[in-house]
Design an enzyme around this catalytic site. Structure first.
Site, PDB file in Angstrom:
ATOM      1  N   LYS A 210       0.859  -1.183   0.000  1.00 46.13           N
ATOM      2  CA  LYS A 210       0.000   0.000   0.000  1.00 46.13           C
ATOM      3  C   LYS A 210       0.894   1.231   0.000  1.00 46.13           C
ATOM      4  CE  LYS A 210      -3.574   2.386   2.587  1.00 46.13           C
ATOM      5  NZ  LYS A 210      -4.626   2.257   3.602  1.00 46.13           N
ATOM      6  N   ARG A 220     -10.650   9.870   1.868  1.00 42.06           N
ATOM      7  CA  ARG A 220     -10.496  10.555   3.158  1.00 42.06           C
ATOM      8  C   ARG A 220     -11.581  11.611   3.336  1.00 42.06           C
ATOM      9  NH1 ARG A 220      -3.842  10.987   3.032  1.00 42.06           N
ATOM     10  NH2 ARG A 220      -3.500   8.733   2.944  1.00 42.06           N
ATOM     11  N   LYS A 232       1.507   9.923   5.816  1.00 45.31           N
ATOM     12  CA  LYS A 232       1.564   8.497   6.142  1.00 45.31           C
ATOM     13  C   LYS A 232       2.843   7.840   5.611  1.00 45.31           C
ATOM     14  CE  LYS A 232      -3.435   7.917   6.740  1.00 45.31           C
ATOM     15  NZ  LYS A 232      -4.588   7.007   6.555  1.00 45.31           N
ATOM     16  N   GLU A 248       7.321  -6.880   1.060  1.00 49.77           N
ATOM     17  CA  GLU A 248       6.093  -6.789   1.862  1.00 49.77           C
ATOM     18  C   GLU A 248       5.153  -7.969   1.607  1.00 49.77           C
ATOM     19  OE1 GLU A 248       5.168  -4.897   4.252  1.00 49.77           O
ATOM     20  OE2 GLU A 248       6.334  -3.057   4.176  1.00 49.77           O
ATOM     21  N   LYS A 263      -2.104  -1.474  -3.904  1.00 50.59           N
ATOM     22  CA  LYS A 263      -2.982  -0.305  -3.842  1.00 50.59           C
ATOM     23  C   LYS A 263      -2.160   0.967  -3.900  1.00 50.59           C
ATOM     24  CE  LYS A 263      -5.969   1.993  -0.599  1.00 50.59           C
ATOM     25  NZ  LYS A 263      -6.415   2.060   0.742  1.00 50.59           N
ATOM     26  N   SER A 289     -10.150   5.579  -4.756  1.00 46.42           N
ATOM     27  CA  SER A 289     -11.088   6.693  -4.895  1.00 46.42           C
ATOM     28  C   SER A 289     -10.619   7.753  -5.897  1.00 46.42           C
ATOM     29  CB  SER A 289     -11.331   7.328  -3.527  1.00 46.42           C
ATOM     30  OG  SER A 289     -10.106   7.753  -2.946  1.00 46.42           O
ATOM     31  N   TYR A 328     -15.118   1.057  -6.970  1.00 49.08           N
ATOM     32  CA  TYR A 328     -16.387   1.758  -6.786  1.00 49.08           C
ATOM     33  C   TYR A 328     -17.260   1.644  -8.032  1.00 49.08           C
ATOM     34  CZ  TYR A 328     -13.556   3.436  -2.966  1.00 49.08           C
ATOM     35  OH  TYR A 328     -12.740   3.467  -1.865  1.00 49.08           O
TER      36      TYR A 328
HETATM   37  C1  PBG Z   1      -7.135   3.530   5.408  1.00 51.05           C
HETATM   38  C2  PBG Z   1      -7.605   3.287   4.034  1.00 51.05           C
HETATM   39  C3  PBG Z   1      -7.472   4.204   2.993  1.00 51.05           C
HETATM   40  C4  PBG Z   1      -8.073   3.633   1.866  1.00 51.05           C
HETATM   41  C5  PBG Z   1      -8.555   2.362   2.232  1.00 51.05           C
HETATM   42  N1  PBG Z   1      -8.238   2.154   3.591  1.00 51.05           N
HETATM   43  C6  PBG Z   1      -6.924   5.584   2.982  1.00 51.05           C
HETATM   44  C7  PBG Z   1      -5.601   5.859   3.560  1.00 51.05           C
HETATM   45  O1  PBG Z   1      -4.752   4.993   3.699  1.00 51.05           O
HETATM   46  O2  PBG Z   1      -5.408   7.022   3.918  1.00 51.05           O
HETATM   47  C8  PBG Z   1      -8.157   4.310   0.538  1.00 51.05           C
HETATM   48  C9  PBG Z   1      -9.123   3.771  -0.449  1.00 51.05           C
HETATM   49  C10 PBG Z   1      -9.422   4.680  -1.574  1.00 51.05           C
HETATM   50  O3  PBG Z   1      -8.803   5.752  -1.773  1.00 51.05           O
HETATM   51  O4  PBG Z   1     -10.331   4.340  -2.336  1.00 51.05           O
HETATM   52  N2  PBG Z   1      -6.966   2.513   6.263  1.00 51.05           N
END
Ligand code: PBG
Length: 339
Positions: A210, A220, A232, A248, A263, A289, A328
């Site tokens: 990720k 968010r 992050k 990982e 991701k 997203s 989505y």
């Molecule tokens: C956080 C989480 C995130 C997403 C899924 N789980 C956002 C982040 O890590 O800040 C993002 C998914 C998306 O953008 O569609 N645990």
């Protein structure tokens, strides 16, 4: 080459072009026969945002046609998804600030929004697989995926919180828990905690690779979960790295992950491909997203054709090696497949 006479063209036909790839593209039925990558609703996981209430649907401005839904509406959406052949939903709770604190206390409330919704979905649509997100951010007053102390994200104390959260989700009936926090060692810790509490059948889909991506902005917004301070980057990966993704995923598989995830997806197809060649568990990709929002925005401007773009993107993710895709677009794409 000489284009002037038909005889010179004939000699090209007869002599130089024994191999003509276009023959395999000549008709729709031949194209169907030779297509290398299939995309079906069974490949899709449908992420849904929950809010408290009854018969509520609250718009998410940066994610057109996506809504935060109350539990009863989530059940309806799960029913539709199941009817369309989508095998799984992934649930993300959007909580009010009054329920957030430093240690994500609300995340283990057996009567919390997430737990209640999981129970309702599993009793109404038992066939659908329910995946729950194991991470502190929707519950954290700091908006981070780990425990924050003086600006640092503490790894090992976070593992205890995540393990308790996973158990609580399993107790509510989650089929698969999906740690999305990127702490070191969390898969093994969650696996042991589940096993010790009688949940050896609950699976783990690990957000293994990720990245610290700017593509999560609209998500968010949806959960109001942006970090209050900092970013992050000390736990999510540097977008410049691919080899590290393999480290990982290998660690997660060794710790007991049943499936791994890359991701975001669209800008990381090379990572999906490398991960696929490295592990022998199913590989998921998260069409996040920001990827969704870009397509929606361009479509609303009349600049792109949404449906065909969505299918092309998802097909490309499968071609790269994804076995499963969180998207989505799941419902709209599955609706199109069902005619
Ligand atoms: C956080 C989480 C995130 C997403 C899924 N789980 C956002 C982040 O890590 O800040 C993002 C998914 C998306 O953008 O569609 N645990």
């Amino acid at each position: 080459m000489n284009f002037k006479t038909s005889s010179s063209v004939d000699s090209v036909n007869a002599g130089d072009l024994l191999s003509r790839p276009r023959r395999n593209r000549r008709t729709a039925s031949i194209r169907d026969m030779v297509r290398e990558t299939g995309l079906t609703p069974a490949d899709l996981i449908y992420p849904l945002f929950l809010i408290e209430g009854d018969n509520r649907q609250v718009e998410i401005e940066s994610m057109p046609d996506c809504f935060r839904l109350s539990p009863d509406r989530i059940v309806e959406e799960a029913r539709v998804a199941h009817r369309l052949g989508i095998p799984a939903i992934a649930l993300f709770p959007a909580l009010g600030d009054e329920l957030k604190d430093r240690v994500a206390t609300e995340s283990t409330n057996p009567n919390g929004l997430l737990q209640t919704t999981v129970r309702e979905v599993k009793s109404a649509v038992p066939e659908i697989t329910v995946i729950t997100d194991v991470a502190m951010d929707p519950y954290s007053s700091d908006g981070h995926d780990g425990l924050v102390e003086e600006g640092r994200i503490l790894n090992d104390p976070t593992l205890e919180i995540l393990s308790a959260m996973a158990i609580s989700q399993a107790e509510a009936g989650a089929d698969i828990v999906a740690p999305s926090d990127m702490m070191d060692g969390r898969v093994g810790c969650i696996r042991r905690a589940l096993d010790q509490n009688g949940f050896s059948e609950v699976g783990i889909l690990s957000y293994s690779a990720k990245y610290a991506s700017s593509f999560y902005g609209p998500f968010r917004d949806a959960l109001d979960s942006a970090p209050k301070e900092g970013d992050k980057k000390t736990y999510q990966m540097d977008p410049a790295n691919r080899r590290e993704a393999l480290r990982e995923v290998l660690a997660d598989v060794e710790e007991g992950a049943d499936m791994v995830m890359v991701k975001p997806a669209l800008a990381y197809l090379d990572v999906i491909s490398a991960v696929k060649a490295t592990v022998h568990v199913p590989v998921a990709a998260y069409n996040v997203s920001g990827e969704y929002a870009m397509v929606k925005a361009a479509a609303r401007m009349g600049w792109l054709e949404e449906e065909s773009i969505a299918i092309e993107m998802l097909t490309a993710m499968k071609r790269a090696g994804a076995d499963l895709i969180l998207t989505y677009f799941a419902r709209s794409v599955a609706e199109r497949f069902s005619g």
